[in-house]
Scaffold this motif. Structure first.
Motif, mmCIF file in Angstrom:
data_model
loop_
_atom_site.group_PDB
_atom_site.id
_atom_site.type_symbol
_atom_site.label_atom_id
_atom_site.label_comp_id
_atom_site.label_asym_id
_atom_site.label_seq_id
_atom_site.Cartn_x
_atom_site.Cartn_y
_atom_site.Cartn_z
ATOM 1 N N UNK A 96 -1.454 -7.656 2.358
ATOM 2 C CA UNK A 96 -1.569 -8.021 3.764
ATOM 3 C C UNK A 96 -0.529 -7.261 4.564
ATOM 4 N N UNK A 97 -0.974 -6.439 5.515
ATOM 5 C CA UNK A 97 -0.063 -5.750 6.418
ATOM 6 C C UNK A 97 0.048 -6.532 7.717
ATOM 7 N N UNK A 98 1.279 -6.742 8.184
ATOM 8 C CA UNK A 98 1.523 -7.449 9.441
ATOM 9 C C UNK A 98 2.186 -6.484 10.408
ATOM 10 N N UNK A 99 1.588 -6.298 11.585
ATOM 11 C CA UNK A 99 2.198 -5.432 12.584
ATOM 12 C C UNK A 99 1.169 -4.553 13.246
ATOM 13 N N UNK A 100 1.571 -3.297 13.490
ATOM 14 C CA UNK A 100 0.670 -2.315 14.060
ATOM 15 C C UNK A 100 0.200 -1.333 13.027
ATOM 16 N N UNK A 101 -0.159 -0.142 13.483
ATOM 17 C CA UNK A 101 -0.739 0.848 12.586
ATOM 18 C C UNK A 101 0.166 1.242 11.437
ATOM 19 N N UNK A 102 1.479 1.267 11.663
ATOM 20 C CA UNK A 102 2.394 1.691 10.606
ATOM 21 C C UNK A 102 2.372 0.724 9.424
ATOM 22 N N UNK A 103 2.531 -0.569 9.711
ATOM 23 C CA UNK A 103 2.515 -1.560 8.630
ATOM 24 C C UNK A 103 1.149 -1.625 7.961
ATOM 25 N N UNK A 104 0.094 -1.534 8.762
ATOM 26 C CA UNK A 104 -1.254 -1.642 8.197
ATOM 27 C C UNK A 104 -1.587 -0.406 7.372
ATOM 28 N N UNK A 105 -1.238 0.787 7.866
ATOM 29 C CA UNK A 105 -1.475 2.004 7.089
ATOM 30 C C UNK A 105 -0.695 1.977 5.778
ATOM 31 N N UNK A 106 0.539 1.510 5.844
ATOM 32 C CA UNK A 106 1.342 1.408 4.626
ATOM 33 C C UNK A 106 0.695 0.449 3.634
ATOM 34 N N UNK A 107 0.178 -0.684 4.138
ATOM 35 C CA UNK A 107 -0.514 -1.641 3.275
ATOM 36 C C UNK A 107 -1.775 -1.034 2.671
ATOM 37 N N UNK A 108 -2.511 -0.260 3.473
ATOM 38 C CA UNK A 108 -3.733 0.381 2.967
ATOM 39 C C UNK A 108 -3.404 1.389 1.873
ATOM 40 N N UNK A 109 -2.312 2.128 2.061
ATOM 41 C CA UNK A 109 -1.913 3.099 1.039
ATOM 42 C C UNK A 109 -1.481 2.392 -0.242
ATOM 43 N N UNK A 110 -0.790 1.272 -0.115
ATOM 44 C CA UNK A 110 -0.414 0.489 -1.299
ATOM 45 C C UNK A 110 -1.661 -0.004 -2.019
ATOM 46 N N UNK A 111 -2.654 -0.445 -1.262
ATOM 47 C CA UNK A 111 -3.913 -0.896 -1.865
ATOM 48 C C UNK A 111 -4.584 0.205 -2.659
ATOM 49 N N UNK A 112 -4.578 1.421 -2.114
ATOM 50 C CA UNK A 112 -5.150 2.552 -2.849
ATOM 51 C C UNK A 112 -4.372 2.816 -4.130
ATOM 52 N N UNK A 113 -3.046 2.777 -4.025
ATOM 53 C CA UNK A 113 -2.223 3.040 -5.203
ATOM 54 C C UNK A 113 -2.395 2.010 -6.293
ATOM 55 N N UNK A 114 -2.615 0.748 -5.903
ATOM 56 C CA UNK A 114 -2.790 -0.312 -6.902
ATOM 57 C C UNK A 114 -4.102 -0.189 -7.663
ATOM 58 N N UNK A 115 -5.078 0.472 -7.059
ATOM 59 C CA UNK A 115 -6.409 0.565 -7.671
ATOM 60 C C UNK A 115 -6.524 1.737 -8.631
ATOM 61 N N UNK A 116 -5.451 2.490 -8.832
ATOM 62 C CA UNK A 116 -5.518 3.692 -9.660
ATOM 63 C C UNK A 116 -4.165 3.955 -10.294
ATOM 64 N N UNK A 117 -4.181 4.734 -11.364
ATOM 65 C CA UNK A 117 -2.933 5.157 -12.000
ATOM 66 C C UNK A 117 -2.389 6.445 -11.394
ATOM 67 N N UNK A 118 -3.110 7.036 -10.473
ATOM 68 C CA UNK A 118 -2.673 8.279 -9.839
ATOM 69 C C UNK A 118 -1.500 8.032 -8.884
ATOM 70 N N UNK A 119 -0.739 9.087 -8.643
ATOM 71 C CA UNK A 119 0.238 9.031 -7.565
ATOM 72 C C UNK A 119 -0.532 8.983 -6.247
ATOM 73 N N UNK A 120 -0.222 8.027 -5.400
ATOM 74 C CA UNK A 120 -0.997 7.794 -4.182
ATOM 75 C C UNK A 120 -0.987 9.008 -3.250
ATOM 76 N N UNK A 121 0.036 9.839 -3.299
ATOM 77 C CA UNK A 121 0.118 11.011 -2.422
ATOM 78 C C UNK A 121 -1.000 12.009 -2.712
ATOM 79 N N UNK A 122 -1.546 11.959 -3.941
ATOM 80 C CA UNK A 122 -2.661 12.853 -4.288
ATOM 81 C C UNK A 122 -3.848 12.649 -3.358
#
Length: 414
Positions: A96-122
């Motif tokens: 759950x991201x609380x705030x504006x685009x920065x917090x929500x984008x960060x939460x979305x990136x964490x969600x992507x990283x949790x769904x895979x063993x890859x480095x999220x920056x890929x």
């Protein structure tokens, strides 16, 4: 021409007073038993009782939680990686991201990283395409980026001075909790940045080489007119629920592609402006207001009829004695006057940004295709982008009230 498209906005919207009190129940409906609550540590979390309300809703629904604060504007890759590591260690099933685009984008990136063993920056560099995410929710307190239902996340890699995005339908949040009252404590400057951001999101979709006009164009023009009318009011009167509600929903439809289907989109303004954020950590809305007018002037001759229609339909400018190009240019001036009416910068000089970083910013733009360019209205190569940066340098431009179109802009905004 209305082109073929596919769209699925798979976000459940909970809009209105007390929306945040439904966080726990909505995650429980998705079968999520533990979430990561991700935010910026802002004082509003305590003073408004927002964080306590969210914790209480989770407790009542039997949803456990762990928290991670510290999100910064232009959200950092380092914080995303920290969140992924914490969430894995704690057995988190949703974010759950609380705030504006920065917090929500960060939460979305964490969600992507949790769904895979890859480095999220890929996913941001294009090495890999995301295949999935854990359920992500957003409690919106700063309407701007539209991240609460968009398929885009933008992250800043400080080590490399690169601000990149990933765009994929799986990135869309599952839940968006939107209580306009949560944005009432937002100061004037971030409110204005948000209005510029959503205005730009619509323009990136509205401006195209196509000279035919239809449903999506008219919807876009209506949304832009609304922002011109109530944007300055929402900056001046932060406690007005009606203004805040309209601005909050505008941020959503501006970026979830409701106003972008069936057309070739541009996105040059964002691509160029993002380099100011990456190099100087300039707020996103300010970079857009700095670049947009110069981009418009540089591109106007390639699609003068569309720019002229924009001047007429968005700002109410019309003069039978004026040719199409002159009318289009008045629309650009009106756009910049709209921004300055909210005390937003329209040049490097207005925000005291150094003038010596242009070549470094050009080095980091991802020019693509056989012509090594960006955009669609005009394909802009390195030299074109350099010219736009140089046009945007300015010297006290925001203080100049003598430019044409100012009176028309002011009357529409009142």
């Amino acid at each position: 021409m209305f082109q073929d498209f596919t769209i699925c906005i798979n976000t459940r919207f909970i809009f209105g007073r007390g929306a945040e009190e439904q966080v726990g129940r909505e995650f429980a409906k998705l079968g999520v038993h533990k979430i990561l609550i991700h935010h910026d540590d802002g004082s509003y979390l305590q003073t408004t009782g927002l964080l306590d309300a969210i914790r209480k809703s989770c407790d009542q629904a039997g949803v456990k939680y762990v928290e991670l604060g510290g999100v910064q504007p232009n959200p950092r890759l380092q914080k995303v990686r920290e969140g992924i590591e914490l969430a894995r260690r704690e057995g988190v099933e949703g974010v759950l991201g609380i705030g504006g685009g920065s917090s929500i984008d960060s939460a979305k990136a964490i969600g992507l990283g949790l769904a895979s063993d890859r480095d999220v920056w890929d996913y941001f560099t294009g090495i890999a395409e995301p295949q999935g995410t854990v359920p992500v929710g957003a409690v919106l307190t700063c309407p701007a980026a539209g991240s609460e239902s968009s398929q885009v996340a933008v992250i800043n890699n400080e080590d490399e001075h690169r601000k990149l995005l990933v765009s994929n339908p799986v990135v869309r949040p599952a839940l968006a909790f939107m209580d306009p009252m949560l944005s009432e404590s937002l100061p004037a400057f971030p409110t204005a940045c948000g209005v510029v951001d959503m205005f730009s999101h619509i323009c990136e979709r509205y401006f195209t080489k196509d000279d035919t006009f239809g449903l999506i164009d008219r919807m876009s023009e209506g949304a832009l007119r609304t922002l011109v009318a109530i944007g300055p009011k929402s900056v001046a009167d932060g406690k007005n629920y009606e203004y805040r509600a309209q601005i909050m929903w505008a941020s959503t439809i501006a970026q979830n592609n409701t106003l972008g289907v069936g057309r070739e989109q541009d996105w040059s303004t964002h691509t160029i402006a993002n380099e100011l954020s990456a190099l100087y950590d300039t707020p996103h809305g300010a970079t857009l207001s700095i670049i947009m007018g110069s981009w418009m002037r540089y591109c106007i001759n390639k699609s003068p009829r569309r720019f002229a229609r924009y001047a007429q339909e968005v700002f109410g400018l019309h003069d039978e004695t004026m040719d199409v190009t002159d009318l289009a240019l008045r629309g650009v001036t009106a756009t910049e006057n709209f921004f300055t009416s909210m005390s937003m910068p329209i040049s490097f000089a207005d925000y005291s940004i150094p003038e010596d970083g242009i070549e470094q910013m050009l080095d980091n733009i991802d020019f693509y295709g056989p012509d090594q360019a960006i955009g669609s209205v005009v394909r802009l190569n390195r030299d074109d982008c350099r010219a736009i940066f140089q046009m945007a340098l300015g010297h006290g431009v925001a203080a100049d009230s003598s430019r044409s179109g100012g009176d028309a802009t002011a009357s529409k905004a009142e």
